[in-house]
Design a protein around this motif. Structure first.
Motif, short mmCIF file in Angstrom:
data_model
loop_
_atom_site.label_atom_id
_atom_site.label_comp_id
_atom_site.label_asym_id
_atom_site.label_seq_id
_atom_site.Cartn_x
_atom_site.Cartn_y
_atom_site.Cartn_z
N LYS A 70 -47.28 -50.62 53.14
CA LYS A 70 -46.40 -51.40 52.29
C LYS A 70 -47.18 -51.93 51.09
O LYS A 70 -48.37 -52.20 51.17
CB LYS A 70 -45.82 -52.59 53.06
N SER A 102 -45.32 -43.36 53.35
CA SER A 102 -43.92 -43.63 53.68
C SER A 102 -43.52 -45.07 53.35
O SER A 102 -42.33 -45.41 53.43
CB SER A 102 -43.68 -43.39 55.18
N GLN A 103 -44.50 -45.93 53.06
CA GLN A 103 -44.24 -47.34 52.74
C GLN A 103 -43.50 -48.06 53.86
O GLN A 103 -42.74 -49.00 53.61
CB GLN A 103 -43.48 -47.46 51.41
N GLU A 104 -43.72 -47.63 55.09
CA GLU A 104 -43.07 -48.21 56.28
C GLU A 104 -41.54 -48.16 56.16
O GLU A 104 -40.82 -49.01 56.66
CB GLU A 104 -43.53 -49.65 56.47
N ASP A 105 -41.04 -47.10 55.52
CA ASP A 105 -39.61 -46.91 55.31
C ASP A 105 -39.21 -45.56 55.90
O ASP A 105 -39.72 -44.52 55.47
CB ASP A 105 -39.30 -46.97 53.81
N HIS A 106 -38.30 -45.59 56.87
CA HIS A 106 -37.94 -44.35 57.57
C HIS A 106 -37.33 -43.31 56.63
O HIS A 106 -37.61 -42.11 56.77
CB HIS A 106 -36.96 -44.66 58.71
N GLU A 109 -40.06 -41.79 54.75
CA GLU A 109 -40.81 -40.96 55.70
C GLU A 109 -40.19 -39.56 55.82
O GLU A 109 -40.90 -38.55 55.76
CB GLU A 109 -40.82 -41.65 57.06
N THR A 129 -43.20 -44.66 61.13
CA THR A 129 -42.72 -45.98 60.72
C THR A 129 -42.03 -46.68 61.88
O THR A 129 -41.81 -46.10 62.95
CB THR A 129 -41.71 -45.87 59.56
N GLY A 131 -38.99 -47.52 61.76
CA GLY A 131 -37.56 -47.31 61.52
C GLY A 131 -36.89 -46.60 62.68
O GLY A 131 -37.27 -46.76 63.83
#
Length: 335
Positions: A70, A102-106, A109, A129, A131
């Motif tokens: 992130k 992926s920036q911790e975003d499903h 991702e 992630t 998500g």
């Protein structure tokens, strides 16, 4: 104009087929001829097209890596150390690493995975992630092996190997050490549950209390978004309102908030409060007193992930396995 394979062949006095065999190692070529071709390539500054080669060989010699960093946190150090470990193995094996975040975003991702599919990668190493469950859904993953690193996917079926740090054991060691020092009211600060690594730290805390005859108390647990602000507020609540005598902070970012509150409140470490923070960064060592930490083998996580990938490429039919690396309790001056 860039040199073509035809130009290399003419310069070396051989056929284009011979140049192709030298580049792709698809047929025996004498050392003398190989030397002439490589010299011609160097003199003409010719670079083989990796996409064209991969289409011919059905191999790209590229391994994809997706990390979940992130913009608001400092986990880049953690995952870059893993990436360095991966690359140390891939380089010696003739592979290249292609990195995406992926920036911790499903949703991001999934887009990263689909982008890698267009690159004809030979394998994917991924820290999934928190998500939606990441399953081997049709149209998402390509026909290549997958190694999960640092976290296990939330999936009903196994579809890849996994290498993680033993977060439960690491936390257990920390809580046991605090209890052995005589601390009884130990608060626990953590980011939101859902990631397997975070869940395991919670479980390690519970188990250590249970094994030492200490009753688990929900009021000593503070869980929320992993920010320094939350670390600050949870530390205030646990020390000022509930009078805990020690804290275990399960992630580094929240640990910074904990330190900020301790300084502002004038709490003495370890006389008034014992403290352990998860993950070992340079700032933890230069604190006064230096902080006791749970250290993960980040470079080794990456190195092992790459070794598992190389083994999987060589033997794609063997059963999927989960590997665990021990975490280390480093005792300094904070308890």
């Amino acid at each position: 104009m860039a040199a073509r394979i035809k130009d290399v062949a003419q310069h070396a006095g051989v056929s284009t087929a011979t140049v192709s065999h030298v580049i792709n190692k698809t047929r025996y070529v004498s050392q003398e001829v190989e030397k002439k071709v490589k010299q011609a390539m160097e003199e003409l500054n010719y670079t083989p097209n990796p996409v064209a080669r991969s289409l011919r060989n059905k191999r790209s010699n590229i391994i994809g890596l997706i990390v979940p960093i992130k913009n608001s946190d400092n986990s880049n150090n953690f995952f870059m150390s893993i990436a360095n470990g991966i690359e140390s193995v891939l380089k010696s094996s003739g592979y290249h690493l292609l990195l995406s975040n992926s920036q911790e975003d499903h949703g991001v991702e999934i887009r990263c995975i689909k982008m890698f599919n267009t690159q004809n990668i030979d394998g994917l190493i991924i820290a999934p992630t928190d998500g939606d469950p990441l399953d081997n859904k049709e149209g998402v993953f390509g026909d290549y092996p997958i190694v999960f690193v640092d976290r296990k996917p939330r999936s009903k079926t196994k579809f890849g190997d996994c290498i993680v740090s033993d977060s439960s054991e690491g936390t257990y060691l920390g809580i046991k050490a605090l209890l052995d020092k005589g601390f009884k009211k130990i608060g626990f600060i953590s980011g939101e549950l859902g990631l397997t690594s975070v869940d395991e730290r919670m479980e390690g805390y519970r188990q250590a209390l249970l094994d030492h005859g200490i009753q688990y108390d929900d009021s000593f647990i503070c869980i929320g978004e992993g920010t320094a602000a939350n670390g600050y507020e949870y530390t205030r609540k646990l020390t000022a309102e509930l009078a805990v005598d020690a804290l275990f902070v399960a992630n580094n970012i929240m640990g910074k908030g904990t330190i900020n509150y301790i300084r502002e409140a004038g709490l003495l470490i370890p006389d008034q409060l014992g403290l352990i923070v998860y993950d070992d960064y340079e700032w933890t060592e230069v604190m006064d007193p230096p902080l006791s930490v749970i250290k993960q083998q980040t470079f080794e996580l990456g190195r092992r992930a790459a070794e598992i990938m190389m083994s999987r490429i060589q033997d794609p039919e063997k059963p999927f396995e989960e590997y665990r690396l021990p975490a280390e309790l480093i005792i300094r001056g904070s308890f």
